[in-house]
Write an enzyme that holds these catalytic residues in place. Sequence first.
Site, PDB file in Angstrom:
ATOM      1  N   CYS A  43      13.137  -0.980  -0.319  1.00  0.00           N
ATOM      2  CA  CYS A  43      13.030  -0.315   0.987  1.00  0.00           C
ATOM      3  C   CYS A  43      14.121   0.741   1.167  1.00  0.00           C
ATOM      4  CB  CYS A  43      13.100  -1.349   2.105  1.00  0.00           C
ATOM      5  SG  CYS A  43      13.113  -0.603   3.734  1.00  0.00           S
ATOM      6  N   CYS A  48      10.774   2.664   1.820  1.00  0.00           N
ATOM      7  CA  CYS A  48      10.599   3.033   3.238  1.00  0.00           C
ATOM      8  C   CYS A  48      11.583   4.098   3.727  1.00  0.00           C
ATOM      9  CB  CYS A  48      10.782   1.817   4.139  1.00  0.00           C
ATOM     10  SG  CYS A  48      10.300   0.251   3.450  1.00  0.00           S
ATOM     11  N   LYS A  51      11.460   7.593   1.895  1.00  0.00           N
ATOM     12  CA  LYS A  51      10.105   8.098   2.194  1.00  0.00           C
ATOM     13  C   LYS A  51      10.022   8.636   3.614  1.00  0.00           C
ATOM     14  CE  LYS A  51       7.518   5.825   4.326  1.00  0.00           C
ATOM     15  NZ  LYS A  51       6.725   4.676   3.956  1.00  0.00           N
ATOM     16  N   TYR A 178      -1.294   2.924   0.556  1.00  0.00           N
ATOM     17  CA  TYR A 178      -0.160   3.404   1.352  1.00  0.00           C
ATOM     18  C   TYR A 178       0.543   4.593   0.690  1.00  0.00           C
ATOM     19  CZ  TYR A 178       0.114  -0.872   4.236  1.00  0.00           C
ATOM     20  OH  TYR A 178      -0.121  -1.877   5.115  1.00  0.00           O
ATOM     21  N   GLU A 182       0.654   8.532   1.882  1.00  0.00           N
ATOM     22  CA  GLU A 182       1.914   9.033   2.434  1.00  0.00           C
ATOM     23  C   GLU A 182       2.421  10.228   1.609  1.00  0.00           C
ATOM     24  OE1 GLU A 182       4.402   5.527   2.734  1.00  0.00           O
ATOM     25  OE2 GLU A 182       3.474   4.959   4.640  1.00  0.00           O
ATOM     26  N   HIS A 437       2.176   9.188  32.807  1.00  0.00           N
ATOM     27  CA  HIS A 437       1.499  10.468  32.618  1.00  0.00           C
ATOM     28  C   HIS A 437       2.492  11.628  32.597  1.00  0.00           C
ATOM     29  CE1 HIS A 437      -1.901  13.164  32.793  1.00  0.00           C
ATOM     30  NE2 HIS A 437      -1.295  13.840  33.748  1.00  0.00           N
ATOM     31  N   GLU A 442      -0.665   6.604  27.220  1.00  0.00           N
ATOM     32  CA  GLU A 442      -1.380   6.200  28.427  1.00  0.00           C
ATOM     33  C   GLU A 442      -2.859   5.921  28.141  1.00  0.00           C
ATOM     34  OE1 GLU A 442      -2.022   9.170  31.584  1.00  0.00           O
ATOM     35  OE2 GLU A 442      -1.483  10.726  30.146  1.00  0.00           O
TER      36      GLU A 442
HETATM   37  P1  NDP Z   1      -1.826  -0.309  -2.216  1.00  0.00           P
HETATM   38  O1  NDP Z   1      -2.131  -1.713  -2.516  1.00  0.00           O
HETATM   39  O2  NDP Z   1      -1.661   0.141  -0.820  1.00  0.00           O
HETATM   40  O3  NDP Z   1      -2.944   0.611  -2.863  1.00  0.00           O
HETATM   41  C1  NDP Z   1      -3.212   0.573  -4.224  1.00  0.00           C
HETATM   42  C2  NDP Z   1      -4.319   1.564  -4.515  1.00  0.00           C
HETATM   43  O4  NDP Z   1      -4.446   1.725  -5.925  1.00  0.00           O
HETATM   44  C3  NDP Z   1      -5.674   1.120  -4.006  1.00  0.00           C
HETATM   45  O5  NDP Z   1      -6.374   2.251  -3.595  1.00  0.00           O
HETATM   46  C4  NDP Z   1      -6.308   0.493  -5.254  1.00  0.00           C
HETATM   47  O6  NDP Z   1      -7.699   0.587  -5.239  1.00  0.00           O
HETATM   48  C5  NDP Z   1      -5.764   1.383  -6.333  1.00  0.00           C
HETATM   49  N1  NDP Z   1      -5.650   0.740  -7.645  1.00  0.00           N
HETATM   50  C6  NDP Z   1      -5.163  -0.484  -7.903  1.00  0.00           C
HETATM   51  N2  NDP Z   1      -5.173  -0.704  -9.233  1.00  0.00           N
HETATM   52  C7  NDP Z   1      -5.675   0.404  -9.818  1.00  0.00           C
HETATM   53  C8  NDP Z   1      -5.955   0.770 -11.152  1.00  0.00           C
HETATM   54  N3  NDP Z   1      -5.709  -0.059 -12.167  1.00  0.00           N
HETATM   55  N4  NDP Z   1      -6.469   2.008 -11.385  1.00  0.00           N
HETATM   56  C9  NDP Z   1      -6.714   2.839 -10.363  1.00  0.00           C
HETATM   57  N5  NDP Z   1      -6.490   2.536  -9.082  1.00  0.00           N
HETATM   58  C10 NDP Z   1      -5.975   1.334  -8.820  1.00  0.00           C
HETATM   59  O7  NDP Z   1      -0.537   0.016  -3.130  1.00  0.00           O
HETATM   60  P2  NDP Z   1       0.586   1.141  -3.066  1.00  0.00           P
HETATM   61  O8  NDP Z   1       1.012   1.308  -4.485  1.00  0.00           O
HETATM   62  O9  NDP Z   1       0.147   2.326  -2.301  1.00  0.00           O
HETATM   63  O10 NDP Z   1       1.748   0.407  -2.257  1.00  0.00           O
HETATM   64  C11 NDP Z   1       2.237  -0.854  -2.707  1.00  0.00           C
HETATM   65  C12 NDP Z   1       2.578  -1.747  -1.545  1.00  0.00           C
HETATM   66  O11 NDP Z   1       3.790  -1.286  -0.972  1.00  0.00           O
HETATM   67  C13 NDP Z   1       1.562  -1.721  -0.429  1.00  0.00           C
HETATM   68  O12 NDP Z   1       0.565  -2.672  -0.598  1.00  0.00           O
HETATM   69  C14 NDP Z   1       2.397  -2.003   0.782  1.00  0.00           C
HETATM   70  O13 NDP Z   1       2.431  -3.386   1.012  1.00  0.00           O
HETATM   71  C15 NDP Z   1       3.770  -1.498   0.419  1.00  0.00           C
HETATM   72  N6  NDP Z   1       4.023  -0.214   1.101  1.00  0.00           N
HETATM   73  C16 NDP Z   1       4.061  -0.199   2.461  1.00  0.00           C
HETATM   74  C17 NDP Z   1       4.282   0.969   3.140  1.00  0.00           C
HETATM   75  C18 NDP Z   1       4.304   0.960   4.631  1.00  0.00           C
HETATM   76  O14 NDP Z   1       4.415  -0.111   5.210  1.00  0.00           O
HETATM   77  N7  NDP Z   1       4.153   2.109   5.292  1.00  0.00           N
HETATM   78  C19 NDP Z   1       4.497   2.235   2.438  1.00  0.00           C
HETATM   79  C20 NDP Z   1       4.398   2.117   1.005  1.00  0.00           C
HETATM   80  C21 NDP Z   1       4.175   0.936   0.378  1.00  0.00           C
HETATM   81  P3  NDP Z   1      -8.626  -0.545  -4.580  1.00  0.00           P
HETATM   82  O15 NDP Z   1      -8.559  -0.358  -3.101  1.00  0.00           O
HETATM   83  O16 NDP Z   1      -9.946  -0.260  -5.153  1.00  0.00           O
HETATM   84  O17 NDP Z   1      -8.066  -1.876  -5.025  1.00  0.00           O
END
Ligand code: NDP
Length: 448
Positions: A43, A48, A51, A178, A182, A437, A442
Amino acid sequence: MSDYDFDLFVIGAGSGGVRASRVAAAHGAKVAVAEEYRVGGTCVIRGCVPKKLLIYGAHFAEDLRDARRFGWKVPDCDFEWTTLRDNVLADVDRLEGLYRNTLNSHEVELIQERATITGPHSVKLASGREVSAKYILVSTGAWPIIPDIEGAEHGVTSNEVFHLEECPKRIVIVGGGYIANEFAGIFHEFGSHVTIVNRSGTLLRGYDEQIRDRLLQISMMKGINFRFNAEMERIEKKEDGTLSVRFRNGDPIDCDLLLFATGRKPHVDGLGLENAGVELSDKGAIKVDEYSRTSCQSIYAVGDVTDRMQLTPVAIREGHAFADTVFGDNPRTVDYACVPSAVFSQPPLAGVGMTEAEARNTLGTVKIYTSDFRPMKNVLAGRDERALYKMVVDATTDRVVGLHMIGPDAPEILQAAAIAVKAGLTKQAFDDTVALHPSMAEELVLLK
Ligand code: NDP
């Protein structure tokens, strides 16, 4: 006198580990924490915090454009990536210092080495030193997953993206979650040509469909490109450094930077968990009970390494509850219901509680209220971006079971509104509250 060197030995000084260490120490425990990299964890060091600072930096692109409509004579402005990068990294250094001070002031011994578990009460450090502890806490977080495709070594992950030498002219981001959304927003505002490549047709699985659709629509309108249901085949590096992303089902895409944002897996490799009989789930996460205790009675685990909810505030709560339970004579569990979350896309989205689909699948009858509006500031700025707020109500009890929104400051607004949802307030309670307002928030008390 204890038979052990320490009452608690923590492996990993991230959000969960640092909180557990300092609370356990405040309860009187003798605590050590081992960290092989930097104090603060994902983080603070490469998640976080940096970012969010990049998000602020990115937003100036739109603010500077909009300012002209508000009468400001803004000359053409250039963006310098290295200035922002260095300022962000300097702030990360500052925060790391604060985390170190916290450990110091609570008399937690910080051991800057890799630690491996050798038994239920023993740990071996990289230097060869052996240490015993009554309890061990594993809080080693998660690590980016890189898909197993030819040429994947040419890509980077969120670990490296904060350190780039230059801002890419063309970036391909793999994933639709995510991090993908982002960083698509960030690099787009910095002037990069951005393409999100996703293996399915769904972005941000888990968020409300209407809100996700709105983000997709706005992102496309801004000029972010999407390639859905893409089957990546390999990545080739050309002589001039260009990366060519090849697909089984579509034309190749050339780029200067390839960012993998394809999820994160629990960071357990080489920890020696097998030496203490600590069991893992099918997904490779440490299995724990509601008190974060593993299958070994003296070993606990909190945060992303347990894969319950990969969110910093959740890891912090788990670390705190663990320390109160084991050292504070106050057994506590973490309540995972109604945890708010946000995606800091441009614009950001946020949600708490059930999505419409979840509510329809689990409750008898559901009422949905939405407000689809163009924020006042966007109207004057000539910005054609609409915000969308959605309230999900259990029709039988009138209780608000979900709130979802996309629009400027959505995470800030949702954090406050989440208190009402968590408290189980009704739609009537929202209606009874007089609007403030003019504000965007709101809309929450004016839903019809
Ligand atoms: P996410 O789990 O959010 O998303 C992963 C994405 O990658 C999905 O679209 C998934 O597809 C795809 N994917 C997974 N495996 C493969 C693969 N082998 N080949 C191609 N695509 C793939 O993960 P992130 O990496 O974005 O973030 C990791 C974690 O970090 C998040 O789950 C979150 O908990 C945390 N995070 C939180 C944030 C916040 O609170 N604002 C900001 C950044 C990270 P599919 O949907 O089909 O599985």
